[in-house]
Design an enzyme around this catalytic site. Structure first.
Site, PDB file in Angstrom:
ATOM      1  N   HIS A 313      -5.987  -8.980   5.409  1.00 60.36           N
ATOM      2  CA  HIS A 313      -4.755  -9.469   6.028  1.00 60.36           C
ATOM      3  C   HIS A 313      -3.616  -9.316   5.042  1.00 60.36           C
ATOM      4  O   HIS A 313      -3.813  -9.495   3.836  1.00 60.36           O
ATOM      5  CB  HIS A 313      -4.902 -10.943   6.428  1.00 60.36           C
ATOM      6  N   ASP A 371      -9.935 -11.985  13.963  1.00 57.10           N
ATOM      7  CA  ASP A 371     -10.558 -11.056  14.902  1.00 57.10           C
ATOM      8  C   ASP A 371     -12.041 -10.807  14.620  1.00 57.10           C
ATOM      9  O   ASP A 371     -12.722 -10.179  15.419  1.00 57.10           O
ATOM     10  CB  ASP A 371      -9.817  -9.712  14.883  1.00 57.10           C
TER      11      ASP A 371
HETATM   12  N1  CMC Z   1     -11.686  -2.534   5.051  1.00 60.29           N
HETATM   13  C1  CMC Z   1     -11.721  -1.875   3.873  1.00 60.29           C
HETATM   14  N2  CMC Z   1     -10.741  -1.899   2.949  1.00 60.29           N
HETATM   15  C2  CMC Z   1      -9.643  -2.608   3.249  1.00 60.29           C
HETATM   16  C3  CMC Z   1      -9.520  -3.335   4.459  1.00 60.29           C
HETATM   17  C4  CMC Z   1     -10.599  -3.280   5.373  1.00 60.29           C
HETATM   18  N3  CMC Z   1     -10.537  -3.933   6.530  1.00 60.29           N
HETATM   19  N4  CMC Z   1      -8.327  -3.956   4.491  1.00 60.29           N
HETATM   20  C5  CMC Z   1      -7.703  -3.641   3.354  1.00 60.29           C
HETATM   21  N5  CMC Z   1      -8.497  -2.821   2.592  1.00 60.29           N
HETATM   22  C6  CMC Z   1      -8.194  -2.312   1.249  1.00 60.29           C
HETATM   23  C7  CMC Z   1      -7.239  -1.140   1.329  1.00 60.29           C
HETATM   24  O1  CMC Z   1      -7.937   0.084   1.387  1.00 60.29           O
HETATM   25  C8  CMC Z   1      -6.456  -1.307   0.052  1.00 60.29           C
HETATM   26  O2  CMC Z   1      -7.261  -0.846  -1.023  1.00 60.29           O
HETATM   27  P1  CMC Z   1      -6.563  -0.130  -2.310  1.00 60.29           P
HETATM   28  O3  CMC Z   1      -5.713  -1.191  -2.934  1.00 60.29           O
HETATM   29  O4  CMC Z   1      -7.696   0.317  -3.131  1.00 60.29           O
HETATM   30  O5  CMC Z   1      -5.751   1.008  -1.740  1.00 60.29           O
HETATM   31  C9  CMC Z   1      -6.329  -2.815  -0.118  1.00 60.29           C
HETATM   32  O6  CMC Z   1      -7.485  -3.344   0.550  1.00 60.29           O
HETATM   33  C10 CMC Z   1      -5.053  -3.403   0.490  1.00 60.29           C
HETATM   34  O7  CMC Z   1      -4.990  -3.001   1.856  1.00 60.29           O
HETATM   35  P2  CMC Z   1      -3.671  -2.592   2.621  1.00 60.29           P
HETATM   36  O8  CMC Z   1      -4.032  -1.699   3.772  1.00 60.29           O
HETATM   37  O9  CMC Z   1      -2.658  -2.080   1.645  1.00 60.29           O
HETATM   38  O10 CMC Z   1      -3.199  -4.012   3.154  1.00 60.29           O
HETATM   39  P3  CMC Z   1      -2.147  -4.304   4.291  1.00 60.29           P
HETATM   40  O11 CMC Z   1      -1.605  -5.642   4.019  1.00 60.29           O
HETATM   41  O12 CMC Z   1      -1.163  -3.191   4.401  1.00 60.29           O
HETATM   42  O13 CMC Z   1      -3.016  -4.284   5.634  1.00 60.29           O
HETATM   43  C11 CMC Z   1      -4.460  -4.975   7.381  1.00 60.29           C
HETATM   44  C12 CMC Z   1      -3.524  -5.417   6.253  1.00 60.29           C
HETATM   45  C13 CMC Z   1      -4.814  -6.180   8.245  1.00 60.29           C
HETATM   46  C14 CMC Z   1      -3.733  -3.953   8.275  1.00 60.29           C
HETATM   47  C15 CMC Z   1      -5.729  -4.361   6.778  1.00 60.29           C
HETATM   48  O14 CMC Z   1      -6.397  -5.307   5.994  1.00 60.29           O
HETATM   49  C16 CMC Z   1      -6.663  -3.784   7.846  1.00 60.29           C
HETATM   50  O15 CMC Z   1      -6.477  -2.636   8.263  1.00 60.29           O
HETATM   51  N6  CMC Z   1      -7.701  -4.570   8.308  1.00 60.29           N
HETATM   52  C17 CMC Z   1      -8.551  -4.134   9.365  1.00 60.29           C
HETATM   53  C18 CMC Z   1      -7.874  -4.339  10.720  1.00 60.29           C
HETATM   54  C19 CMC Z   1      -7.817  -5.796  11.110  1.00 60.29           C
HETATM   55  O16 CMC Z   1      -8.794  -6.511  11.054  1.00 60.29           O
HETATM   56  N7  CMC Z   1      -6.633  -6.239  11.580  1.00 60.29           N
HETATM   57  C20 CMC Z   1      -6.427  -7.584  12.081  1.00 60.29           C
HETATM   58  C21 CMC Z   1      -5.478  -8.373  11.230  1.00 60.29           C
HETATM   59  S1  CMC Z   1      -5.492 -10.138  11.599  1.00 60.29           S
HETATM   60  C22 CMC Z   1      -5.047 -10.333  13.252  1.00 60.29           C
HETATM   61  C23 CMC Z   1      -3.759  -9.686  13.642  1.00 60.29           C
HETATM   62  O17 CMC Z   1      -2.796  -9.638  12.895  1.00 60.29           O
HETATM   63  O18 CMC Z   1      -3.679  -9.215  14.758  1.00 60.29           O
END
Ligand code: CMC
Length: 434
Positions: A313, A371
């Site tokens: 998140h 989720d």
């Molecule tokens: N699985 C594997 N690695 C992950 C994940 C994941 N679900 N989420 C983040 N990472 C890693 C990412 O690869 C990155 O690694 P590095 O620093 O080595 O490049 C690091 O963690 C930071 O991730 P980010 O993508 O820069 O973080 P963000 O704040 O931009 O994205 C997120 C947040 C929710 C989009 C992301 O965690 C994600 O794609 N999660 C899976 C989808 C999900 O469950 N979404 C629901 C969110 S909660 C309910 C809602 O808002 O609707």
């Protein structure tokens, strides 16, 4: 906004004059530097794609402390609200700022229930869709179409119109979601039954048919109501920010909500509940518990393109409190329905256990989000996977409309108009083609 004694001073390495900016305090959470005059004073913009450090508005509705893992609706901890209130209390609270007393609650429940029907013509609009259309595609269309049917509450400068639109949206979303579902099944639509609770009525519109009596299962009703409570608002997330940006042009609330529904659909946001369940089902089909280790290696491999859906998140760097409540609800529902040995729940628990001990997740502070378990609960109560995000949209409607109303009521509100760092070609001449 409360002005802080502290000021921010921006200096430049080329000797240009430093500029000073005011800082404001919220009631809790990080302070903000007011950079509205930055361009006027320096001719420069700030650069923050993804809004990593940008507060796009001031709000008094929901507060998240991502480090502590805390969510407050109007100051009340979500854990207390989930146990002591129902979704109608939460809608009232989010819209009005306080938990209703018994008389206010009765009045509010009656008001909402008197708006549950949708215009009869809406079904003809719905019938234009293919039966196999994704429910979120259908819902985006249906919510936008409300503006055509309820034009009499679209004067956004009129607080009464805004109130009526809010109640209409909250009341009609369950009817629209259930209609989208019934249409996909080729079953007759069920009209609302206003003698039932908000959630009981939704269950009936979803799962009853006109040929048989339907009795709402109180365990299922309570579980779904909790799902609604946990999804009701979440401050400036992508879909809420979309609603605000779309609404900032002065468009009507139904159009702004349709934009929110469209944004929510994405798998990084509300679409994660559907994607998470599909991921667990695929993992189960590929060998289940025996293959979890292999799957987790894929998740950690940046070249695999696999993400652990339902994890991570932008704001939480600790366990999402909504996920904790959802896991508890999941256990209760599975036990009540005799599904304690549900293989997907076992798989999810194992995935979570491995992740919480693995340095990849620990170092990045990745925890289950709301989720991760919500899909298992919804599946257990009979909601088809494709409808999960539509249920999220139903619940988030109150948050969207409250945030939209807060924006429109704010005397400082302006149309949202981000700027850019231009990297394309400068002026060129169109060649004369021969
Ligand atoms: N699985 C594997 N690695 C992950 C994940 C994941 N679900 N989420 C983040 N990472 C890693 C990412 O690869 C990155 O690694 P590095 O620093 O080595 O490049 C690091 O963690 C930071 O991730 P980010 O993508 O820069 O973080 P963000 O704040 O931009 O994205 C997120 C947040 C929710 C989009 C992301 O965690 C994600 O794609 N999660 C899976 C989808 C999900 O469950 N979404 C629901 C969110 S909660 C309910 C809602 O808002 O609707």
């Amino acid at each position: 906004m409360k002005l802080s004694d502290k000021k921010a001073i921006l200096s430049f390495s080329d000797g240009s004059k430093p500029v000073e900016f005011p800082i404001y305090d919220g009631t809790v959470g990080p302070q903000v530097i007011d950079i509205r005059k930055l361009y006027g004073q320096t001719g420069m913009f700030t650069y923050d794609p993804g809004f990593l450090s940008t507060a796009a508005c001031a709000s008094a509705i929901t507060y998240i402390d991502g480090d502590k893992g805390e969510v407050l609706y109007r100051g009340y901890p979500i854990e207390q609200l989930a146990v002591n209130c129902d979704f109608m209390d939460i809608c009232y609270l989010i819209l009005n700022g306080d938990i209703p007393d018994l008389a206010q609650k009765k009045e509010f429940d009656t008001l909402v229930s008197h708006h549950t029907m949708v215009h009869e013509q809406m079904q003809f609009f719905l019938r234009g869709f293919r039966r196999d259309a994704h429910p979120m595609a259908v819902l985006t269309g249906l919510v936008g179409a409300l503006a055509a049917f309820y034009h009499d509450s679209t004067d956004i400068t009129n607080p009464h119109h805004r109130h009526v639109s809010a109640i209409r949206l909250i009341a009609k979303m369950p009817t629209l979601v259930a209609m989208a579902y019934k249409y996909s099944q080729g079953q007759p639509f069920m009209y609302p039954d206003n003698s039932l609770s908000y959630t009981g009525n939704f269950l009936r519109m979803m799962f009853a048919n006109p040929c048989e009596p339907y009795v709402v299962n109180p365990v299922v009703e309570r579980a779904l109501d909790r799902i609604f409570i946990l999804h009701a608002d979440h401050e400036q997330n992508a879909s809420t920010s979309t609603v605000r940006l779309c609404g900032s042009s002065g468009t009507n609330p139904f159009a702004a909500m349709a934009a929110g529904v469209a944004c929510l659909w994405g798998p990084a946001h509300g679409g994660a509940n559907e994607a998470c369940l599909q991921m667990l089902e695929q993992l189960q089909a590929d060998g289940g518990l025996a293959k979890v280790g292999h799957f987790m290696e894929q998740v950690k491999d940046k070249n695999s393109g696999v993400r652990l859906m339902g994890f991570g998140h932008r704001v939480y760097k600790n366990y999402d409190p909504r996920a904790k409540l959802m896991q508890q609800t999941c256990k209760e529902v599975l036990a009540a329905l005799g599904l304690e040995n549900d293989p997907l729940f076992k798989l999810a628990m194992e995935v979570e256990r491995i992740a919480l001990e693995d340095p990849y997740f620990v170092e990045r502070k990745l925890y289950p989000n709301v989720d991760f378990y919500s899909g298992i609960v919804q599946r257990a109560i009979g909601v088809p996977t494709a409808l999960f995000t539509a249920i999220f949209a139903l619940a988030r409607t109150v948050g969207w409309i409250a945030q939209w109303n807060e924006m429109i009521s704010d005397p400082e509100y302006k149309i949202g108009r981000p700027r850019q760092l231009f990297e394309g070609p400068t002026t060129r001449q169109v060649p004369v083609r021969k």
